[in-house]
Design a protein around this motif. Structure first.
Motif, PDB file in Angstrom:
ATOM      1  N   THR A  21       9.143  -1.914  -3.581  1.00 32.39           N
ATOM      2  CA  THR A  21      10.187  -2.926  -3.397  1.00 32.39           C
ATOM      3  C   THR A  21       9.601  -4.069  -2.567  1.00 32.39           C
ATOM      4  O   THR A  21       9.133  -3.827  -1.448  1.00 32.39           O
ATOM      5  N   PRO A  22       9.628  -5.298  -3.106  1.00 27.91           N
ATOM      6  CA  PRO A  22       9.045  -6.394  -2.327  1.00 27.91           C
ATOM      7  C   PRO A  22       9.816  -6.620  -1.020  1.00 27.91           C
ATOM      8  O   PRO A  22      11.043  -6.558  -1.008  1.00 27.91           O
ATOM      9  N   VAL A  23       9.087  -6.890   0.039  1.00 30.52           N
ATOM     10  CA  VAL A  23       9.670  -7.025   1.379  1.00 30.52           C
ATOM     11  C   VAL A  23       9.914  -8.511   1.688  1.00 30.52           C
ATOM     12  O   VAL A  23       9.124  -9.367   1.281  1.00 30.52           O
ATOM     13  N   ILE A  66      -3.918 -11.834  -7.717  1.00 32.90           N
ATOM     14  CA  ILE A  66      -5.146 -11.148  -7.292  1.00 32.90           C
ATOM     15  C   ILE A  66      -4.790  -9.784  -6.716  1.00 32.90           C
ATOM     16  O   ILE A  66      -3.780  -9.643  -6.021  1.00 32.90           O
ATOM     17  N   ASP A  67      -5.595  -8.795  -6.990  1.00 29.85           N
ATOM     18  CA  ASP A  67      -5.519  -7.518  -6.269  1.00 29.85           C
ATOM     19  C   ASP A  67      -6.870  -6.844  -6.398  1.00 29.85           C
ATOM     20  O   ASP A  67      -7.542  -6.982  -7.421  1.00 29.85           O
ATOM     21  N   ARG A  68      -7.243  -6.099  -5.354  1.00 27.14           N
ATOM     22  CA  ARG A  68      -8.523  -5.371  -5.455  1.00 27.14           C
ATOM     23  C   ARG A  68      -8.308  -4.001  -6.101  1.00 27.14           C
ATOM     24  O   ARG A  68      -9.264  -3.293  -6.383  1.00 27.14           O
ATOM     25  N   ALA A 114       0.059 -13.683   0.961  1.00 24.30           N
ATOM     26  CA  ALA A 114      -0.696 -12.442   1.196  1.00 24.30           C
ATOM     27  C   ALA A 114       0.242 -11.462   1.886  1.00 24.30           C
ATOM     28  O   ALA A 114       0.752 -11.747   2.972  1.00 24.30           O
ATOM     29  N   ASP A 115       0.474 -10.355   1.217  1.00 21.93           N
ATOM     30  CA  ASP A 115       1.389  -9.307   1.686  1.00 21.93           C
ATOM     31  C   ASP A 115       0.499  -8.097   1.950  1.00 21.93           C
ATOM     32  O   ASP A 115       0.164  -7.350   1.040  1.00 21.93           O
ATOM     33  N   PHE A 116       0.076  -7.948   3.223  1.00 21.41           N
ATOM     34  CA  PHE A 116      -1.033  -7.033   3.530  1.00 21.41           C
ATOM     35  C   PHE A 116      -0.667  -5.553   3.394  1.00 21.41           C
ATOM     36  O   PHE A 116       0.494  -5.191   3.318  1.00 21.41           O
ATOM     37  N   ARG A 141      -9.788   4.553  -0.777  1.00 16.92           N
ATOM     38  CA  ARG A 141     -10.334   3.253  -1.207  1.00 16.92           C
ATOM     39  C   ARG A 141      -9.282   2.497  -2.010  1.00 16.92           C
ATOM     40  O   ARG A 141      -8.667   3.056  -2.906  1.00 16.92           O
ATOM     41  N   MET A 142      -9.117   1.218  -1.713  1.00 14.13           N
ATOM     42  CA  MET A 142      -8.205   0.419  -2.531  1.00 14.13           C
ATOM     43  C   MET A 142      -8.844   0.105  -3.867  1.00 14.13           C
ATOM     44  O   MET A 142      -8.162  -0.070  -4.862  1.00 14.13           O
ATOM     45  N   ASP A 143     -10.170   0.004  -3.893  1.00 15.70           N
ATOM     46  CA  ASP A 143     -10.870  -0.290  -5.143  1.00 15.70           C
ATOM     47  C   ASP A 143     -12.002   0.716  -5.345  1.00 15.70           C
ATOM     48  O   ASP A 143     -13.141   0.474  -4.963  1.00 15.70           O
ATOM     49  N   ASP A 232     -11.521  -7.442   8.403  1.00 17.48           N
ATOM     50  CA  ASP A 232     -12.520  -8.453   7.985  1.00 17.48           C
ATOM     51  C   ASP A 232     -12.003  -9.215   6.762  1.00 17.48           C
ATOM     52  O   ASP A 232     -12.202 -10.420   6.622  1.00 17.48           O
ATOM     53  N   GLU A 233     -11.357  -8.469   5.860  1.00 14.42           N
ATOM     54  CA  GLU A 233     -10.784  -9.103   4.659  1.00 14.42           C
ATOM     55  C   GLU A 233      -9.758 -10.172   5.062  1.00 14.42           C
ATOM     56  O   GLU A 233      -9.760 -11.272   4.522  1.00 14.42           O
ATOM     57  N   ILE A 234      -8.896  -9.823   6.007  1.00 13.19           N
ATOM     58  CA  ILE A 234      -7.847 -10.758   6.431  1.00 13.19           C
ATOM     59  C   ILE A 234      -8.476 -11.992   7.080  1.00 13.19           C
ATOM     60  O   ILE A 234      -8.083 -13.127   6.795  1.00 13.19           O
TER      61      ILE A 234
HETATM   62  C1  LIG Z   1       2.099  -4.465   0.077  1.00  9.97           C
HETATM   63  S1  LIG Z   1       1.290  -4.453  -1.441  1.00  9.97           S
HETATM   64  C2  LIG Z   1       1.847  -5.936  -2.209  1.00  9.97           C
HETATM   65  C3  LIG Z   1       3.148  -5.777  -2.889  1.00  9.97           C
HETATM   66  C4  LIG Z   1       3.589  -6.986  -3.704  1.00  9.97           C
HETATM   67  N1  LIG Z   1       3.804  -8.142  -2.864  1.00  9.97           N
HETATM   68  C5  LIG Z   1       4.813  -6.686  -4.531  1.00  9.97           C
HETATM   69  O1  LIG Z   1       5.805  -7.434  -4.455  1.00  9.97           O
HETATM   70  O2  LIG Z   1       4.806  -5.693  -5.267  1.00  9.97           O
HETATM   71  C6  LIG Z   1      -0.323  -4.897  -0.997  1.00  9.97           C
HETATM   72  C7  LIG Z   1      -1.289  -5.016  -2.141  1.00  9.97           C
HETATM   73  O3  LIG Z   1      -2.414  -5.729  -1.639  1.00  9.97           O
HETATM   74  C8  LIG Z   1      -3.572  -5.189  -2.177  1.00  9.97           C
HETATM   75  N2  LIG Z   1      -4.642  -5.501  -1.229  1.00  9.97           N
HETATM   76  C9  LIG Z   1      -4.788  -5.051   0.034  1.00  9.97           C
HETATM   77  N3  LIG Z   1      -5.895  -5.572   0.583  1.00  9.97           N
HETATM   78  C10 LIG Z   1      -6.445  -6.387  -0.352  1.00  9.97           C
HETATM   79  C11 LIG Z   1      -7.598  -7.210  -0.374  1.00  9.97           C
HETATM   80  N4  LIG Z   1      -8.407  -7.297   0.666  1.00  9.97           N
HETATM   81  N5  LIG Z   1      -7.837  -7.928  -1.481  1.00  9.97           N
HETATM   82  C12 LIG Z   1      -6.996  -7.863  -2.564  1.00  9.97           C
HETATM   83  N6  LIG Z   1      -5.920  -7.065  -2.611  1.00  9.97           N
HETATM   84  C13 LIG Z   1      -5.643  -6.344  -1.504  1.00  9.97           C
HETATM   85  C14 LIG Z   1      -3.300  -3.717  -2.288  1.00  9.97           C
HETATM   86  O4  LIG Z   1      -4.135  -3.122  -3.243  1.00  9.97           O
HETATM   87  C15 LIG Z   1      -1.826  -3.705  -2.680  1.00  9.97           C
HETATM   88  O5  LIG Z   1      -1.673  -3.650  -4.068  1.00  9.97           O
END
Ligand SMILES: C[S@@+](CC[C@H](N)C(=O)[O-])C[C@H]1O[C@@H](n2cnc3c(N)ncnc32)[C@H](O)[C@@H]1O
Length: 311
Positions: A21-23, A66-68, A114-116, A141-143, A232-234
Motif C-alpha cells: 500500500t503506497p504511503v 526505476i527499481d533495483r 524516492a520511497d526508501f 539482497r534487493m537485487d 551509500d545509495e541514498i
Molecule cells: C517502499 S518500496 C516502494 C513502494 C512504491 N512507492 C509503491 O507505491 O508501491 C521501496 C522500493 O525501492 C526499491 N529500492 C530500494 N533501494 C533501492 C535502490 N538503491 N535503487 C533502486 N531501487 C531501490 C526496493 O526494491 C523497493 O521495491
C-alpha cells in the motif's frame, strides 16, 4: 520495455499483484504536482502504487520507473501497462540515476520520488530473507541478479569488528558487540544460513527489549542496510537528483527510520543554502492517525521535499 545490463539473467517472475500500500500518497502528489504534466521519475517504483497515481494525474505526465528489484519491476510493469509508452522501466539502483535517464530528460524533470526501504512484497516473501518472523534463506539482497554478497555470506566472511560496526551504526543496536561476538563464535559450528538461525541466536544473546519489539529487529535492519549499501545509495541519489531537475522541479524523499531521514535532512539543508532550492516541507510530513490505522507501515514514514526555483 525494461532496460537490462547485458550480463543479466532473467529470474523467475513474481506471483500475483503487489500487496504493497503506497504511503502518504496524497502528500506525495501534493508535493510533486504531477497534474501539471511533464517528466517524472519514480526511483523506487516497487508495487507501482505511487507511480500509478502520478500517471493518473495528467495525460501529459511521463514517468521513468526505476527499481533495483527485478520482481518489483515486473509487477509494476503489469500494473502500469494501461499507460502504454508514457512509462518506461529501468532495472538499476537509484545511485545510477543520471545514467538511467534518457538524455533529453536531463534538466527537464518536473519531479523525482524516492520511497526508501522495502515493499511489503519483499518483506512478506520468505524466500527473500528480509523477515525474522518467518524462516527463509538469509539472503536480503534487493537485487540478487547483480549483488554478489548475501546476508549469509556477509555474516560468514566479515570480521567481528566489521559486524559490530554495522550492527551499531546501521542497526543502532546497543548490544552490537555481544551479537557480533556470538555470530563469529557460531561459525565454529557452522555458518548461519537461515533467518530463523540468526533470529534465535540474537534472542539467546541479548535481553528481551520493550514489549512487542523482537530482539532481532535491529540486527536484521543493520545487516540488510549493509548488504544493500542502502545509506551509500541514498547519498548518491541525493547528490545527483537536484542536478537533473527542471526549473520548479521537486525532489521528494520518504524515509522510514532516523538514519535515512538524517541523511535526507542534511542534504536538503545544504541544497537550500543556495537560492536555487526551497524546502517545501521544512519539518517533513508524517502519516495521520487514520492512515496509520489503515496501514501500520506508514507509522514511521517521513516525507521531505525540496523544489528548484522557478527561474
Ligand atoms: C517502499 S518500496 C516502494 C513502494 C512504491 N512507492 C509503491 O507505491 O508501491 C521501496 C522500493 O525501492 C526499491 N529500492 C530500494 N533501494 C533501492 C535502490 N538503491 N535503487 C533502486 N531501487 C531501490 C526496493 O526494491 C523497493 O521495491
Amino acid at each position: 520495455m525494461i532496460l537490462l545490463a547485458p550480463t543479466y539473467q532473467k529470474p523467475e517472475g513474481p506471483s500475483g499483484p503487489s500487496r504493497h500500500t503506497p504511503v502518504l500518497l496524497q502528500e506525495v502528489l501534493d508535493a510533486l504536482r504531477p497534474d501539471e504534466g511533464g517528466f517524472f521519475v519514480d526511483a523506487t517504483v516497487g508495487g507501482g502504487g505511487h507511480a500509478e497515481a502520478i500517471l493518473h494525474a495528467s495525460e501529459f505526465t511521463r514517468l521513468l520507473a526505476i527499481d533495483r528489484d527485478w520482481e518489483a519491476l515486473q509487477r509494476s510493469e503489469e500494473r502500469l501497462a494501461p499507460f502504454g509508452d508514457r512509462v518506461q522501466f529501468v532495472h538499476a539502483p537509484f545511485s545510477a540515476l543520471e545514467s538511467a535517464i534518457p538524455a533529453e530528460w536531463i534538466g527537464n524533470i518536473a519531479g523525482i520520488l524516492a520511497d526508501f526501504g522495502l515493499s511489503s512484497d519483499q518483506i512478506e516473501d520468505r524466500e527473500r530473507g528480509f523477515s525474522f518472523q518467518v524462516d527463509g534463506p538469509l539472503d536480503m539482497r534487493m537485487d540478487a541478479t547483480r549483488q554478489k554478497l548475501s546476508a549469509a555470506k556477509l555474516l560468514a566472511e566479515s570480521s567481528e569488528d566489521q559486524l559490530e560496526k554495522w550492527l551499531r551504526e546501521f542497526g543502532e543496536e546497543r548490544f552490537s558487540r555481544r551479537i557480533a561476538h556470538a555470530i563469529v563464535y557460531q561459525r565454529r559450528f557452522g555458518n548461519l544460513l537461515r533467518t530463523s538461525q540468526l533470529a534465535d541466536l540474537v534472542e539467546r544473546t541479548i535481553p528481551r527489549g520493550r514489549q512487542g519489539i523482537h530482539p532481532a529487529t535491529r540486527t536484521f535492519q543493520g545487516i540488510r542496510i549493509a548488504v544493500n549499501r542502502e545509506l551509500d545509495e541514498i547519498s548518491a541519489l541525493l547528490e545527483a537528483a537536484p542536478r537533473i531537475l527542471a526549473a520548479a522541479g521537486t525532489l521528494a524523499c520518504m524515509s522510514f527510520h532516523s538514519l535515512e531521514d538524517r541523511i535526507v535532512k542534511r542534504s536538503f539543508r545544504n541544497d537550500c543554502r543556495s537560492k536555487d532550492f526551497q524546502d517545501v516541507l521544512p519539518k517533513g510530513v508524517t502519516a495521520k492517525p487514520a492512515e496509520i490505522r489503515r496501514n501500520p507501515r506508514s507509522r514511521s514514514a517521513r516525507l521531505r521535499a525540496i523544489r528548484r526555483s522557478a527561474s
